[in-house]
Design an enzyme around this catalytic site. Structure first.
Site, PDB file in Angstrom:
ATOM      1  CG  HIS A 136      -2.911  -3.069   4.072  1.00 37.00           C
ATOM      2  ND1 HIS A 136      -2.100  -2.307   4.544  1.00 37.00           N
ATOM      3  CD2 HIS A 136      -3.774  -2.330   3.327  1.00 37.00           C
ATOM      4  CE1 HIS A 136      -2.316  -1.226   4.378  1.00 37.00           C
ATOM      5  NE2 HIS A 136      -3.251  -0.809   3.628  1.00 37.00           N
TER       6      HIS A 136
ATOM      7  CB  CYS B 219      -1.305  -0.114   1.164  1.00 33.39           C
ATOM      8  SG  CYS B 219      -2.274   1.042   0.933  1.00 33.39           S
TER       9      CYS B 219
ATOM     10  CD  GLU C  65      -0.123  -5.088   6.131  1.00 30.57           C
ATOM     11  OE1 GLU C  65       0.114  -5.843   5.021  1.00 30.57           O
ATOM     12  OE2 GLU C  65      -0.470  -4.153   6.156  1.00 30.57           O
TER      13      GLU C  65
HETATM   14  N1  GLN Z   1      -3.752   6.176   1.032  1.00 31.68           N
HETATM   15  C1  GLN Z   1      -2.288   6.189   1.721  1.00 31.68           C
HETATM   16  C2  GLN Z   1      -1.247   6.819   0.715  1.00 31.68           C
HETATM   17  O1  GLN Z   1      -1.458   7.389  -0.464  1.00 31.68           O
HETATM   18  C3  GLN Z   1      -2.003   4.629   1.485  1.00 31.68           C
HETATM   19  C4  GLN Z   1      -3.047   3.949   2.675  1.00 31.68           C
HETATM   20  C5  GLN Z   1      -2.247   2.641   3.014  1.00 31.68           C
HETATM   21  O2  GLN Z   1      -1.214   2.379   3.338  1.00 31.68           O
HETATM   22  N2  GLN Z   1      -3.442   1.793   3.599  1.00 31.68           N
HETATM   23  O3  GLN Z   1      -0.040   6.961   1.196  1.00 31.68           O
END
Ligand code: GLN
Length: 194
Positions: free
Chosen positions: A174, A77, A176
């Protein structure tokens, strides 16, 4: 085998728990010297702009880039955004991986969702190839891959949510935050072979 988890911001603790459950030695990384002796590094979810700024403040930027040139790195992410070459807006990026990402690609209405994905690459760690239940939270999309980066998973409509380029792995979701340890095992396998 020892895997570090960048512990500047975000959900690094969940990655460490998952690695330890697998019997892999795991360490928090906050300073350049914490990278010494690691076989791989996970960059967790969180806020990519914050992770980038803290990495600059802690003198980690160049050490992380150097690490990524010969060791495995997995970004989940925000971590995937931080690994990318291009996030289509100015923010500190490691620019290690030939992917372009679109931050917060799912907008406010669907800022979190879960979906089953087909991820054939996971057969490397589990021949059964059952669907992978992925959790997305304010997730980015991987708009495109280039160079020798390959797509590992897409949504039903073809939009890219996981990619790999040699020893670099990016997932928009994610692993994790689930009980499914296949992605962590896949990464450990990558780290062992890179
Ligand atoms: N929206 C976050 C970003 O742009 C990422 C979100 C997340 O890691 N769950 O960095």
């Amino acid at each position: 085998m020892k895997i570090g988890v960048l512990a500047l911001q975000g959900d690094f603790a969940e990655h460490i728990t998952m690695l330890r459950k697998l019997g892999v030695s795991a360490a928090e990384v906050r300073l350049p010297e914490h990278l010494d002796g690691l076989d791989g590094l996970i960059i967790p979810g969180g806020e990519s702009t914050t992770i980038g700024k803290l990495a600059q403040d802690f003198g980690l930027f160049e050490p992380l880039r150097r690490f990524g040139r010969n060791r495995a790195i997995w970004g989940t992410c925000a971590g995937a955004i931080f690994l990318s070459k291009d996030a289509r807006r100015p923010q500190p990026l490691l620019e290690l991986m030939d992917i372009t990402v679109e931050r917060n690609a799912f907008g406010r209405q669907v800022d979190s969702f879960e979906v089953d994905l087909s991820v054939p690459a996971l057969q490397a760690v589990d021949p059964e190839n059952r669907p992978y239940h992925a959790v997305f939270i304010r997730a980015p999309l991987i708009e495109s891959v280039s160079g020798d980066a390959v797509v590992l998973a897409t949504l039903d409509d073809g939009r890219i949510v996981a990619a790999q380029q040699g020893r670099l792995l990016a997932t928009a979701f994610h692993p994790e935050l689930t009980d499914d340890d296949r992605f962590h095992r896949y990464f450990v396998h990558m780290a062992a072979n890179s």
